[in-house]
Scaffold this motif. Structure first.
Motif, short mmCIF file in Angstrom:
data_model
loop_
_atom_site.label_atom_id
_atom_site.label_comp_id
_atom_site.label_asym_id
_atom_site.label_seq_id
_atom_site.Cartn_x
_atom_site.Cartn_y
_atom_site.Cartn_z
N LEU A 95 12.15 18.10 9.76
CA LEU A 95 11.91 17.42 10.93
C LEU A 95 13.18 16.17 10.81
CD1 LEU A 95 8.35 16.70 10.71
CD2 LEU A 95 9.69 17.79 12.55
N PRO A 96 13.58 15.75 12.00
CA PRO A 96 14.70 14.93 12.03
C PRO A 96 14.61 13.63 11.25
CG PRO A 96 14.27 15.75 14.15
CD PRO A 96 13.08 16.25 13.35
N ASP A 97 13.17 13.27 11.10
CA ASP A 97 13.08 11.81 10.51
C ASP A 97 12.16 12.03 9.19
OD1 ASP A 97 10.63 12.44 11.52
OD2 ASP A 97 10.34 10.93 12.70
N TYR A 117 10.91 15.90 -5.20
CA TYR A 117 9.68 15.59 -5.18
C TYR A 117 8.48 16.91 -4.73
CZ TYR A 117 10.70 10.55 -4.86
OH TYR A 117 11.26 9.45 -5.23
N ASN A 118 7.63 16.85 -5.44
CA ASN A 118 6.47 18.02 -5.29
C ASN A 118 5.25 17.53 -4.93
OD1 ASN A 118 4.83 20.14 -4.93
ND2 ASN A 118 5.11 20.93 -7.09
N TRP A 119 4.97 16.93 -3.79
CA TRP A 119 3.84 16.16 -3.44
C TRP A 119 2.55 16.87 -3.44
CZ3 TRP A 119 4.62 11.15 -3.50
CH2 TRP A 119 5.99 10.71 -3.12
N ASN A 120 2.61 18.36 -3.57
CA ASN A 120 1.40 19.24 -3.69
C ASN A 120 1.01 19.45 -5.38
OD1 ASN A 120 0.91 19.47 -1.06
ND2 ASN A 120 2.39 20.93 -0.86
N SER A 121 1.76 19.00 -5.98
CA SER A 121 1.57 19.20 -7.73
C SER A 121 0.18 18.97 -7.89
CB SER A 121 2.78 18.55 -8.38
OG SER A 121 2.32 18.55 -10.00
N PRO A 122 -0.74 19.57 -8.58
CA PRO A 122 -1.88 19.26 -9.31
C PRO A 122 -1.58 18.08 -10.13
CG PRO A 122 -1.37 21.28 -10.01
CD PRO A 122 -0.29 20.87 -8.99
N LYS A 123 -0.73 18.14 -10.94
CA LYS A 123 -0.36 17.13 -11.99
C LYS A 123 0.53 15.83 -11.55
CE LYS A 123 -0.55 20.55 -16.03
NZ LYS A 123 0.38 20.80 -17.09
N LYS A 124 0.09 14.84 -11.57
CA LYS A 124 0.75 13.75 -11.29
C LYS A 124 1.89 13.61 -11.94
CE LYS A 124 0.05 8.57 -10.57
NZ LYS A 124 -0.86 7.46 -10.74
N SER A 135 11.05 14.15 0.80
CA SER A 135 10.86 15.59 0.90
C SER A 135 9.71 15.83 1.89
CB SER A 135 10.40 16.11 -0.71
OG SER A 135 11.75 15.63 -1.41
N ARG A 136 9.18 14.92 2.29
CA ARG A 136 8.28 15.27 3.23
C ARG A 136 8.76 15.58 4.70
NH1 ARG A 136 6.09 10.32 0.87
NH2 ARG A 136 4.08 10.60 -0.01
N GLY A 137 8.02 16.40 5.52
CA GLY A 137 8.80 17.11 6.74
C GLY A 137 9.84 18.35 6.25
N VAL A 138 9.89 18.54 5.13
CA VAL A 138 10.99 19.35 4.74
C VAL A 138 10.38 20.77 4.21
CG1 VAL A 138 12.91 19.94 3.48
CG2 VAL A 138 12.60 17.51 4.49
N VAL A 139 10.49 21.85 4.86
CA VAL A 139 9.92 23.14 4.17
C VAL A 139 10.61 24.27 4.25
CG1 VAL A 139 7.69 22.37 5.36
CG2 VAL A 139 9.41 23.88 6.64
N LYS A 140 10.60 24.97 2.78
CA LYS A 140 11.19 26.25 2.83
C LYS A 140 10.63 27.50 3.32
CE LYS A 140 11.54 28.13 -1.51
NZ LYS A 140 11.92 28.44 -2.58
N LYS A 151 1.03 -1.24 -0.08
CA LYS A 151 -0.02 0.05 0.02
C LYS A 151 0.79 1.15 0.09
CE LYS A 151 -3.79 -2.05 2.56
NZ LYS A 151 -4.74 -2.33 3.69
N GLU A 152 2.05 0.95 -0.08
CA GLU A 152 3.18 2.28 0.14
C GLU A 152 2.96 2.91 -1.05
OE1 GLU A 152 7.57 3.70 1.46
OE2 GLU A 152 7.06 1.50 1.37
N ILE A 153 2.93 4.37 -1.15
CA ILE A 153 2.60 5.25 -2.34
C ILE A 153 3.83 5.49 -3.07
CG2 ILE A 153 2.10 7.50 -3.06
CD1 ILE A 153 0.18 7.92 -0.71
N ALA A 154 5.29 5.57 -2.37
CA ALA A 154 6.42 5.83 -2.99
C ALA A 154 7.17 4.74 -2.18
CB ALA A 154 6.99 7.18 -2.99
#
Length: 495
Positions: free
Chosen positions: A322-324, A391-398, A328-333, A202-205
Motif C-alpha cells: 500500500l502506498p502509505d 517486523y512479524n506482527w503475526n508472530s505468536p511469540k512477542k 511492515s504493515r500494508g506490505v505482503v509477499k 497509546k501507540e504500539i510501536a
C-alpha cells in the motif's frame, strides 16, 4: 514554462487556451512522456481530490516529478481539515463580516474560480480565500450563527458541476490565472524557546521509546528550551511554541500531518516538516522520485485496475505494498498468481494505486540515519525470526515480533551504502530521515525513506549516546535562529 491542464475527460474541455495542453488524469499518471518532462506547471482540475484517488495522485506525482502543481497535495489536505478551516474563519473574520453584511439569509455559498467570483463585490474575499486554499475551483459555505458569519466548509468544485452561465467568466479567469504566485504565512517574532514534542502514549510501536523521549527532553533543557509533551488534543495550542518535534508515526491523511502543517503555517521550526511527510509517507511518490533521479531501487511497477497482469512479468514471489504502509504493515509477499489476484483485489479497495516490487531476500536491512544531510547513525536491522521482514506482527511469540540489530560506526559502514542514502535524502529535504537499504551482490538498493525514523534508547543511540539527541534538538534551534535572523533583517530593511 510549459502548462498542462489535467482533467478526467478532455473531450468535455471545450476551452482553447493558447500554450496550454489538456490531458486526461489517466494519461498523465501512466504515460512515460509526462514523467520525463521538465519545467512544467500542472493545473489539476480532476473531478475528485480525495485521498488516493486519481486526482490526488496527479498532484502527488507531479510534485515527485518536479512539476509545479496547483493544487499541491498540502492544499488538497488542508481542505479536509475542519480545525484549519475554523482557524481561517477566525483570521478572516473582519473581511468576512464586511463582505457578507448585506446578505439576509442564514447561509451563503461562494464559488471561487481561479481566485475570483463572478461578482466583483466579493473580489477581496475570494482572493484571500484562494491564497489560503490554492485550488482552481472552490466552494466556500458560510453560516450565520445569530451573531456573525463563519466559514463552515471549503470544498473543491468538480468541473462538471460549474453552472453553465458561469463558464464564460471561468474562461476569462483561467487566462488570468496562469502565472499567479503563491503566498506564504509570516510568523511574528518570539524570544523564548518553547519546544513541543508530539507523542501518542497509546501507540504500539512509536518511533522513540520512553527513555529516548526523556533523553530528548533532557537535551533540549540543557540547550535552553522549555519542553512540553503534547498530543493530538493540543492542535489549537501549537502557535504558542517555537518548534514542533513529532515523535509518533506520521501519515498524510492523519492528524500528525495537519499538526505539522499548522506548525509550519505559524512559522514554527518543524520536524518532521509537512513536505517530508508528504514525500516519504507515500511509496508511489518515492518510487517516481527515486526513479527520476536514477537511484537504484528494487524493480517496481505502479499497479492499478488497468494493469493487473504485471506480476506475471515480475515473477513470483513478489511484494505488494500500500502506498502509505509503514513498519511492515500494508506490505505482503505473494507466492503465486492466485494469491496476487486475491490481495490486489483487496488492497485496491483502499487505494487506487499500489506498488508491486521484486522480492529481494536479505538477512538484514541497512538503516542510515541522516540529519541535515549528515549521517548520524548506521544500523543493521535483522529480519524477525523465521520471517522475511524486520517486523512479524503475526508472530505468536512477542520476543519474535522484531529482529535483532547492530549499531555501527558510520566510518566502518560500506561507503556505497552511505552515499546512496545521502543522495536519496537530498531529494526530500534537509530534515531527519531513516533510509532503508538492501545490498544484493554488492549493490545497494533503496527500499524506502522514513521521515520520522526510530531513535530508541539502547538502539540507534548506541554510538553517539546523548550527543545524538543534542544534534536533533540543535537542528531545531538552528531553524528557529535562522527564522529570527531573517525577520530581524527584514525589520531593519523596513526601518
Amino acid at each position: 514554462m510549459n502548462k498542462i491542464i489535467v482533467v478526467n475527460q478532455p473531450s468535455r474541455w471545450f476551452w482553447d487556451i493558447p500554450g496550454v495542453e489538456v490531458v486526461s488524469s489517466r494519461r498523465y499518471l501512466s504515460d512515460e512522456k509526462y514523467s520525463k518532462l521538465k519545467n512544467v506547471r500542472i493545473f489539476n482540475l480532476s473531478n475528485d481530490y480525495a485521498y488516493q484517488t486519481r486526482g490526488y495522485y496527479v498532484s502527488l506525482l507531479a510534485e515527485a516529478r518536479g512539476h509545479k502543481v496547483i493544487p499541491s497535495v498540502k492544499n488538497i489536505l488542508d481542505l479536509k481539515e475542519r480545525s484549519l478551516v475554523k482557524s481561517v474563519s477566525e483570521d478572516l473574520n473582519e473581511l468576512v463580516q464586511k463582505s457578507l453584511k448585506k446578505i439576509r439569509s442564514k447561509e451563503f455559498v461562494l464559488s471561487i474560480y481561479f481566485g475570483k467570483n463572478v461578482s466583483n463585490q466579493y473580489s477581496r474575499l475570494t482572493r484571500e480565500m484562494h491564497k489560503l486554499f490554492q485550488a482552481p475551483f472552490l466552494r466556500a459555505r458560510f453560516v450565520h450563527n445569530g451573531d456573525k458569519w463563519e466559514i463552515y466548509s471549503v470544498r473543491t468544485i468538480p468541473f462538471k458541476e460549474i453552472p453553465e452561465h458561469h463558464l464564460p467568466y471561468v474562461q476569462t479567469f483561467a487566462r488570468e490565472y496562469f502565472g499567479r504566485k503563491r503566498y506564504e504565512f509570516v510568523r511574528k517574532d518570539k524570544h523564548l524557546y518553547e519546544l513541543a514534542i508530539l507523542t501518542n502514549p497509546k501507540e504500539i510501536a512509536p518511533p522513540s521509546n520512553k527513555k529516548a523521549l526523556e533523553a530528548f527532553a533532557l537535551a533540549a533543557e540543557k540547550l535552553g528550551c522549555y519542553v512540553e509533551f503534547i498530543t493530538r488534543d493540543d492542535y489549537n495550542r501549537i502557535p504558542k511554541f517555537d518548534a514542533l518535534f513529532i515523535r509518533e508515526t506520521t501519515a498524510v491523511n492523519h492528524y500528525t500531518y495537519f499538526m505539522a502543517r499548522r506548525a509550519q503555517s505559524e512559522g514554527l521550526a518543524v520536524l518532521d516538516s509537512p513536505d517530508s511527510i508528504l514525500k516519504c509517507a507515500n511509496k508511489v511518490y518515492l518510487s517516481e522520485l527515486l526513479n527520476g533521479a536514477k537511484i537504484p531501487t528494487p524493480k517496481t511497477v505502479v499497479l492499478s485496475s488497468d494493469n493487473p497482469k504485471e506480476a506475471d512479468k515480475m515473477g513470483y514471489p513478489c511484494v505488494l505494498k500500500l502506498p502509505d504502509s509503514s513498519f511492515s504493515r500494508g506490505v505482503v509477499k505473494v507466492r503465486n498468481r492466485e494469491e496476487f489476484r486475491t490481495k490486489v483485489r483487496e488492497m485496491l479497495k483502499t487505494s487506487d494505486l499500489l506498488l508491486l516490487q521484486e522480492f529481494m531476500p536479505t538477512k538484514y536491512d541497512w538503516r542510515v540515519g541522516v540529519l541535515n544531510n549528515e549521517v548520524v547513525f548506521v544500523c543493521k536491522y535483522y529480519m524477525a525470526a523465521g520471517h522475511w521482514q524486520i517486523y512479524n506482527w503475526n508472530s505468536p511469540k512477542k520476543s519474535d515480533v522484531e529482529g535483532n540489530f547492530d549499531i555501527l560506526d558510520p566510518q566502518k559502514a560500506p561507503p556505497q551504502v552511505l552515499d546512496i542514502a545521502l543522495r536519496a535524502t537530498k531529494l526530500i529535504g534537509n530534515g531527519l530521515y531513516g533510509v532503508d537499504i538492501k545490498v544484493v551482490d554488492g549493490k545497494p538498493y533503496i527500499i524506502e525513506i522514513n521521515d520520522n525514523p526510530n531513535i530508541d534508547s539502547g538502539v540507534e543511540d548506541g554510538l553517539l549516546k546523548e550527543d545524538l539527541y543534542k544534534k536533533v534538538i540543535q537542528y531545531l534551534l538552528d531553524q528557529i535562529n535562522h527564522e529570527v535572523a531573517r525577520q530581524w533583517g527584514d525589520a531593519k530593511l523596513n526601518e
